[in-house]
Design a protein around this motif. Sequence first.
Motif, PDB file in Angstrom:
ATOM      1  N   UNK A 383       0.865  -1.180   0.000  1.00 48.79           N
ATOM      2  CA  UNK A 383       0.000   0.000   0.000  1.00 48.79           C
ATOM      3  C   UNK A 383       0.900   1.228   0.000  1.00 48.79           C
ATOM      4  N   UNK A 384       0.629   2.171  -0.913  1.00 48.99           N
ATOM      5  CA  UNK A 384       1.434   3.394  -0.994  1.00 48.99           C
ATOM      6  C   UNK A 384       0.974   4.340   0.121  1.00 48.99           C
ATOM      7  N   UNK A 397      -4.503  -1.622  -3.148  1.00 48.40           N
ATOM      8  CA  UNK A 397      -3.374  -2.546  -3.191  1.00 48.40           C
ATOM      9  C   UNK A 397      -2.586  -2.338  -4.477  1.00 48.40           C
ATOM     10  N   UNK A 398      -1.264  -2.215  -4.342  1.00 50.79           N
ATOM     11  CA  UNK A 398      -0.357  -2.117  -5.478  1.00 50.79           C
ATOM     12  C   UNK A 398       0.553  -3.345  -5.486  1.00 50.79           C
ATOM     13  N   UNK A 399       1.241  -3.538  -6.601  1.00 55.50           N
ATOM     14  CA  UNK A 399       2.189  -4.655  -6.745  1.00 55.50           C
ATOM     15  C   UNK A 399       3.602  -4.094  -6.810  1.00 55.50           C
ATOM     16  N   UNK A 400       4.473  -4.605  -5.922  1.00 55.71           N
ATOM     17  CA  UNK A 400       5.869  -4.196  -5.871  1.00 55.71           C
ATOM     18  C   UNK A 400       6.707  -5.348  -6.405  1.00 55.71           C
ATOM     19  N   UNK A 401       7.234  -5.186  -7.634  1.00 54.51           N
ATOM     20  CA  UNK A 401       7.969  -6.247  -8.311  1.00 54.51           C
ATOM     21  C   UNK A 401       9.472  -6.022  -8.106  1.00 54.51           C
ATOM     22  N   UNK A 402      10.133  -7.018  -7.528  1.00 49.99           N
ATOM     23  CA  UNK A 402      11.583  -6.973  -7.347  1.00 49.99           C
ATOM     24  C   UNK A 402      12.178  -7.986  -8.311  1.00 49.99           C
ATOM     25  N   UNK A 403      12.871  -7.502  -9.345  1.00 55.00           N
ATOM     26  CA  UNK A 403      13.459  -8.359 -10.361  1.00 55.00           C
ATOM     27  C   UNK A 403      14.966  -8.330 -10.323  1.00 55.00           C
ATOM     28  N   UNK A 404      15.568  -9.092 -11.209  1.00 53.85           N
ATOM     29  CA  UNK A 404      17.027  -9.184 -11.244  1.00 53.85           C
ATOM     30  C   UNK A 404      17.665  -7.922 -11.810  1.00 53.85           C
ATOM     31  N   UNK A 405      16.917  -7.182 -12.636  1.00 49.09           N
ATOM     32  CA  UNK A 405      17.472  -5.981 -13.249  1.00 49.09           C
ATOM     33  C   UNK A 405      16.705  -4.709 -12.889  1.00 49.09           C
ATOM     34  N   UNK A 413      -2.770  -2.556 -14.781  1.00 48.24           N
ATOM     35  CA  UNK A 413      -1.960  -2.314 -15.965  1.00 48.24           C
ATOM     36  C   UNK A 413      -1.238  -0.972 -15.919  1.00 48.24           C
ATOM     37  N   UNK A 414      -1.499  -0.176 -14.879  1.00 53.65           N
ATOM     38  CA  UNK A 414      -0.866   1.135 -14.751  1.00 53.65           C
ATOM     39  C   UNK A 414       0.447   0.991 -14.000  1.00 53.65           C
ATOM     40  N   UNK A 415       1.530   1.467 -14.586  1.00 52.39           N
ATOM     41  CA  UNK A 415       2.863   1.389 -13.977  1.00 52.39           C
ATOM     42  C   UNK A 415       3.197   2.757 -13.384  1.00 52.39           C
ATOM     43  N   UNK A 416       3.363   2.810 -12.058  1.00 53.07           N
ATOM     44  CA  UNK A 416       3.708   4.063 -11.394  1.00 53.07           C
ATOM     45  C   UNK A 416       5.193   4.355 -11.525  1.00 53.07           C
ATOM     46  N   UNK A 443      11.481   3.870  -0.682  1.00 52.87           N
ATOM     47  CA  UNK A 443      12.098   3.543  -1.982  1.00 52.87           C
ATOM     48  C   UNK A 443      12.150   4.809  -2.838  1.00 52.87           C
ATOM     49  N   UNK A 444      13.356   5.204  -3.187  1.00 50.37           N
ATOM     50  CA  UNK A 444      13.552   6.309  -4.123  1.00 50.37           C
ATOM     51  C   UNK A 444      13.910   5.715  -5.473  1.00 50.37           C
ATOM     52  N   UNK A 445      12.949   5.713  -6.408  1.00 48.82           N
ATOM     53  CA  UNK A 445      13.187   5.119  -7.724  1.00 48.82           C
ATOM     54  C   UNK A 445      14.223   5.914  -8.502  1.00 48.82           C
TER      55      UNK A 445
END
Length: 490
Positions: A383-384, A397-405, A413-416, A443-445
Motif C-alpha cells: 500500500x502506498x 493494493x499495489x504490486x511491488x515487483x523486485x526483479x534481477x534488473x 496495468x498502470x505502472x507508477x 524507496x527512491x526510484x
Amino acid sequence: MTLDFREKMQNEAVRFVTYNVSFASSKFSNYKIRANNILVEANKGPEAPSLKDVVAKETAELLEQRQRLSVRDLAKKFEKGLNTATKLSHEAKWREVSDRCVLLKKLMVLLESLKGRMVGQNKDEVEEAISMVETLADQLSQREGELLHEKSEVKKLAILLKKASEDAKKVVEEERACARAKTESARAAVQRVLQAFHEHEKLSRSQEKQKDFQELMREVQEARRIKMLHQPSRVMDMEHELQALCIQYAEKSLSSVQLRKELESHRTLKENKNQLYELEGLECLGSSLHIIPREDAAPDISTCSIQWYRIQPEGNKKEVIPGATKSVYAPEPFDVGRFVLAEIVMGVESITLATTGPIEPAAGLGSYVEALLRKHETEFNVVVVRMNGENHVSNSIHAFHVGRLTIKLSKGKTILAREFYSSSMKLCGARGGGNAAAQAIFWQAKQGLSFTLAFQSERERNAAMMLARRFAFDCNITLAGPDERASAGT
C-alpha cells in the motif's frame, strides 16, 4: 345561306380592324431572316414607334373592348408557350405545338383577309408579315419534328432503362442467392472447424488428465515405498520431539533476552541511577524499538531531539542512521549483528540508550530469501503510504515487483514506476516512526520520485529489502538509504 353569313362576318371583322387601327407610319417594320430562320429587325435611327408596336397596342385595346385576337397577342402567347414548353413533359410540348399550329393558321387567315383590304405600300407590309408568319410556321414544324424524334428517342431510352432495371434486378437476385449459398457454406465450414477444435481440445485434455493421473500414481507409489521403508510411529515421535524442542528453544531465547535486558538495566541503574528513559521491544529483525519513560516526572519525549546510530560489536565507532529521529525505530537487515543506540538530547544534557546485544536475524528469513533468489522476479502486495513526501490518500493494493534488473511499482496495468538498479536508487526501512514502521520501506526510484510502501508483514518487508539489495549487488550497485552507505560484507 351559310356562305353568305361567313362572308358577312369576315367583312365585319375587317371593318372593325380597319376602323380601330391607326398606323403611325405608312409601312411595316423591315425584318431580315438570318441563319437558322431567325428574324432580326433592321437597325434604324430614332424614328416614330414602329407599326408592330402600334398594332400590338391597338389589338390590346380591342381585346379589352371586343375580346378579339390580334397579331401581337398571338406572338406573346407563342413566346409564353415556348418558355413553358422547356419546363413541361414531352406530351405537353406536343400538345402546345399543335395549339400553336392552329393559332398560326388563324393568323394566316386574318392576314390574308387584311391583304385583300390593303393597297400600295401597306399591302407590301402585310405580305412581308405573311412571309414572317410562314417562316415561323416552318420553324414550328421543324420543332415539331424534333419533338417527335426526341419523343421516340425517350421512348426507346425508357424501354432500354426498363430492360436494364429488370436485368439489374435479376443480377442482384442471382448475386444474393449466390452470397447466401456461400454464407451458408462458410457457416457450415466454421461449424465443422469448431467441432473438430472442441474434439481435439477434449482429446488433449483427456490425455493431459491421463498423464497427470499416471504421474500422481507414481508419486503415490513412491510415497508408499518410502512409508514402508520407515517406521511411521518413530517418524511421528521425532516430529513431536522436534516441535517440542523448537518451542523450548523459543521460550529459552525469550527468557534469555529478558534476563539479559534485566541484567543490563540493573547495570545501568548502578552506573546511572538517574536514567529517565529505557528501550522497549525485542532486539531482533522484524520488531520495533520504543523509547519509553521510566518515571512520570520524565520530560515529554516529543520535545527532545533524538538520533539513532549503529555500532559494530568490535568497535565503538557510531554510524548515523539518516532519518531515524523518532522515538520508534524498526531495525532493518543492515542492523543485524550490530548494536543500535539512541541518543536523546535535552537542552545541554544528553542521554544514551543502547540495545543489550546485537540485533538478531529473523527466524527462517534467510531460507525464505534464498528460495526467492531462484525466481527471476518476485511480487509483493503493498500500500502506498506516501509519494514524493506527501501522504497518499488511496489505500488500494499495489504490486511491488523486485526483479534481477529492475524494480517496478504498478496497479493493474498502470505502472507508477519502473527503474533499473542505479546509483540514484535508494532503498531502506521507513524511519519516520509509527506503529507500522516494522512493515514499511522507503524507496527512491530516481531523483524526484520516491515512495513509502507498507507491506503485509514484517517478513515480506525485510525479504523485499534483502532481495533487492542482493540483485543490485549482482549489478555492482549498493542499495542503501539517503545519505547512507552500506558497510562492506553486509
